[in-house]
Write a protein that holds these residues in place. Structure first.
Motif, PDB file in Angstrom:
ATOM      1  N   TYR A 255       0.831  -1.276  -0.017  1.00 15.79           N
ATOM      2  CA  TYR A 255      -0.060  -0.001   0.202  1.00 15.79           C
ATOM      3  C   TYR A 255       0.787   1.288   0.105  1.00 15.79           C
ATOM      4  O   TYR A 255       2.030   1.480   0.842  1.00 15.79           O
TER       5      TYR A 255
ATOM      6  N   PHE B 217      -6.938   4.193  -5.789  1.00 13.44           N
ATOM      7  CA  PHE B 217      -7.895   4.806  -4.632  1.00 13.44           C
ATOM      8  C   PHE B 217      -9.368   5.470  -5.123  1.00 13.44           C
ATOM      9  O   PHE B 217      -9.029   5.718  -6.368  1.00 13.44           O
TER      10      PHE B 217
ATOM     11  N   TYR C 145     -11.780   9.356  -1.603  1.00 15.66           N
ATOM     12  CA  TYR C 145     -10.564   9.751  -0.612  1.00 15.66           C
ATOM     13  C   TYR C 145      -9.954  10.831  -1.157  1.00 15.66           C
ATOM     14  O   TYR C 145     -10.002  11.418  -2.235  1.00 15.66           O
TER      15      TYR C 145
ATOM     16  N   GLU D 182      -5.722   9.060   5.064  1.00 13.28           N
ATOM     17  CA  GLU D 182      -6.258   8.256   3.818  1.00 13.28           C
ATOM     18  C   GLU D 182      -5.641   6.994   3.572  1.00 13.28           C
ATOM     19  O   GLU D 182      -6.554   6.190   3.016  1.00 13.28           O
TER      20      GLU D 182
ATOM     21  N   TYR E 281      -7.703   3.532   3.673  1.00 18.81           N
ATOM     22  CA  TYR E 281      -7.892   2.544   2.721  1.00 18.81           C
ATOM     23  C   TYR E 281      -7.379   1.263   3.057  1.00 18.81           C
ATOM     24  O   TYR E 281      -7.992   0.263   2.550  1.00 18.81           O
TER      25      TYR E 281
ATOM     26  N   THR F 158      -9.802  -2.254   2.855  1.00 19.54           N
ATOM     27  CA  THR F 158      -9.608  -3.364   1.986  1.00 19.54           C
ATOM     28  C   THR F 158      -8.913  -4.761   2.533  1.00 19.54           C
ATOM     29  O   THR F 158      -8.807  -5.576   1.810  1.00 19.54           O
TER      30      THR F 158
END
Length: 678
Positions: free
Chosen positions: A373, A401, A405, A423, A427, A431
């Motif tokens: 990520y 993204f 976001y 953010e 995320y 996920t």
């Protein structure tokens, strides 16, 4: 000299004319060097905190400029004279253009250092045009004020050229002094012991001539490196470090064909700290952009600006004296997950990345799911290419993204790195399935908020948090004023710390939290806050935190990014029975868990993609031609010890020789080990 003599075509007179004219050009060049240094120091004093004093800085900068001038005067004189003998007008045109071009670049190099606090060198050749544009766009270095200063200075250069051409005259015999002095300097040399006596590494670099550094680094980048094979190199390392026989010798398997291939040691130093469970643990690596020890946790040299990480370190295995593998992000993935050599401009830049063993591909062979990520675009530094070569299951970066976001606020030029830390963590948590029955995972998170230009969402709030933190730390008013010059940097650090705090608060409510081990470290130290020493660029913390820990520890011994994967694999093999190879090509030998200060690792460090001059062995640090002794607080003092310097230089040369063989196409591992690798 009469007008008749000046216009005479005879060779002896023309050579005399060339000598007289060269003196004018060379003196102008020297004067402009001095003026540019004074300008640079005044600029730095307005933007940064200078401890040594402006006059002291001007003195040392003047000596550096004089030395640079003497080094180039003789070859410049020879070139000028040869061209002058062919064509006087051509010699004048080329000289004028050379001076204007030199100072145009010189001024840009000065401004680059003042903005980034990094001297630009051969690393510019290690980045693509897109990456350079991205970095410059992020920093906003092309603002209107520096452009105006640039135009004024170049106008001064042109005015100086016109003035000396028409108003200043010297007899040729005086002109001969310049090449004679230059020749004497070149052959006798400058006393190496005459080093700038300044308070910080930032100020030492400030006094250096930026053009000389740039062109020397560019030359080193394109110069072929040749290292002689020394069959006794490993014994040098062992004997040097093993005063109390603490370093286990490396047993290489086939150095001719596989320079780094060695027997695995397999020592599990992490196991005694953990409660082993039946299910394999999840592993989460948080790689924080710019997280340096200088402003992190208790006893931080610049003050503790990470209160949550400080609290977390008390609940962790914590290495305060830890080193990154590189001074920029290009080194972090190969160093941590592959314990790899650097190649020429970083392992990820190799045209043909050789097959390797990494934490990614070994754990994948043991039923782990892997993911990466990143708030920015993973094409930067070829990260996505490296991750794909290691068959990482998922790469989730800026292009992936959803629109919901919010990106980092753009710089003045409209550039944004992507998504900030909060953010990015949101995320991630949205996920990654919270399923305790699913396959274990190895997830890597690389942040970006603490990168130049240090813009964060809710900027006003974190500017206020910065002011509050100064009060909480108890800084005096004069210190508050000094720190305010780096408000954006420190505000972004506080933002980063808050983001990690919120991340763990949310993660702790997940069912898979109790079976997860977190590794937190910096990719390198933020360079845009001035550094006090050479080692400071690499000095980062390492925290290993988990609900599975049965005891915590603060470990003062030195280890590095290269040691993480060897220790994690040994832990997973001993505690969970995963299959690991009996041989590997890891640069590191594993984490040292001795609580007292020491270093049993020889560690090669690469500051930029092309600046490869740092080597640590024992309590000593070799930086180029300078030797420093590392103190228990990781501060450094310069030392004059030829024997130790030679030992470090020899060990460093052997590492670079092996690294060069990888560049030339030799393999890391044989095909028989590819069952574990990509």
């Amino acid at each position: 000299m009469s007008a008749t003599e000046i216009s005479s075509p005879e060779s002896p007179n023309r050579l005399a004319q060339a000598t007289a004219y060269f003196l004018k050009f060379s003196l102008l060049f020297l004067i402009l060097l001095f003026i540019s240094s004074v300008f640079e120091i005044i600029l730095a004093s307005s933007d940064h905190n200078l401890k040594s004093g402006i006059l002291s800085l001007i003195k040392w900068a003047s000596l550096e400029n004089l030395a640079f001038w003497l080094r180039i005067a003789l070859p410049a004189y020879l070139i000028f004279s040869l061209v002058y003998l062919v064509s006087r007008s051509l010699a004048f045109i080329l000289s004028n253009l050379a001076i204007i071009l030199f100072f145009s670049i010189h001024l840009l190099l000065i401004y680059y250092y003042n903005t980034t606090l990094v001297m630009l060198g051969g690393d510019i050749f290690g980045y693509s045009l897109a990456e350079i544009t991205q970095t410059v766009g992020a920093s906003g270095t092309l603002a209107i004020v520096p452009v105006m200063i640039f135009l004024v200075f170049i106008s001064l250069v042109i005015a100086g050229i016109l003035f000396i051409r028409k108003r200043i005259f010297f007899p040729p015999v005086i002109g001969l002094l310049v090449p004679v002095l230059s020749a004497a300097y070149i052959f006798v040399g400058w006393d190496e012991n005459v080093q700038p006596k300044l308070e910080t590494d930032f100020e030492t670099k400030l006094a250096e001539n930026k053009s000389e550094h740039f062109y020397n680094a560019a030359y080193r980048h394109f110069e072929p490196e040749i290292y002689e094979t020394d069959i006794y190199a490993e014994s040098y390392v062992k004997n040097y470090l093993a005063g109390d026989d603490v370093l286990e010798p490396v047993e290489y398997v086939d150095e001719f064909n596989y320079p780094f291939l060695r027997k695995s040691t397999g020592h599990d130093v992490l196991g005694p700290y953990f409660e082993t469970k039946q299910k394999k643990p999840n592993l989460v690596f948080i790689l924080v952009e710019g997280l340096g020890r200088a402003f992190t946790n208790k006893n931080a040299e610049l003050g503790n600006f990470t209160p949550f990480l400080d609290e977390l370190s008390d609940k962790s295995l914590y290495w305060p004296n830890f080193l990154s593998g590189g001074g920029r992000t290009f080194a972090v993935l190969p160093s941590i997950f592959g314990s790899l050599p650097f190649g020429k401009t970083g392992f990820m830049e190799l045209d043909q990345m050789p097959s390797e063993l990494s934490l990614f591909n070994v754990l994948q062979k043991n039923d782990y799911q892997t993911a990466f990520y990143y708030g920015g675009n993973s094409t930067f530094d070829n990260m996505n290419r490296y991750l794909k070569a290691n068959e990482v299951n998922r790469i989730l970066d800026e292009p992936t993204f959803p629109e919901a976001y919010q990106k980092i606020p753009p710089s003045a030029g409209g550039f944004t790195w992507g998504y900030g830390d909060k953010e990015l963590y949101r995320y991630y948590l949205n996920t990654v399935a919270d399923d305790t029955t699913a396959a274990p995972y190895l997830n890597v998170i690389l942040t970006v908020s603490t990168h130049d230009p240090f813009s964060v969402n809710d900027q006003d709030r974190y500017n206020e948090r910065f002011e509050q933190r100064l009060e909480e730390i108890g800084f005096r008013d004069e210190l508050k004023e000094e720190y305010s010059k780096y408000k954006k940097q420190y505000a972004s650090i506080l933002f980063m710390d808050d983001a990690i705090k919120e991340f763990f608060e949310t993660y702790s409510k997940r069912a898979d939290f109790n079976n997860t081990i977190f590794f937190i470290t910096g990719d390198h130290r933020i360079p845009e806050i001035p550094m006090t020493s050479k080692i400071d660029r690499y000095h980062v913390p390492l925290m290993v935190y988990s609900p599975m820990l049965k005891r915590t520890a603060q470990i003062e011994s030195i280890s590095s990014h290269f040691d993480i994967t060897p220790s994690v694999l040994a832990f997973m093999h001993e505690q969970y029975g995963i299959q690991t190879p009996s041989e590997n090509a890891f640069v590191g030998q594993g984490l040292d868990t001795l609580r007292n200060f020491r270093n049993i690792h020889p560690i090669a460090l690469k500051q930029t993609k092309t600046d490869f001059r740092d080597f640590v062995m024992g309590n000593y640090h070799l930086n180029g031609n300078s030797l420093y002794e590392i103190q228990p607080d990781m501060k450094e003092i310069p030392v004059n010890n030829p024997e130790k310097k030679a030992a470090l230089q020899n060990a460093f040369d052997q590492f670079r020789r092996k690294n060069e063989q990888i560049i030339e196409g030799k393999k890391l591992i044989p095909d028989s080990l590819k069952v574990y690798g990509s």
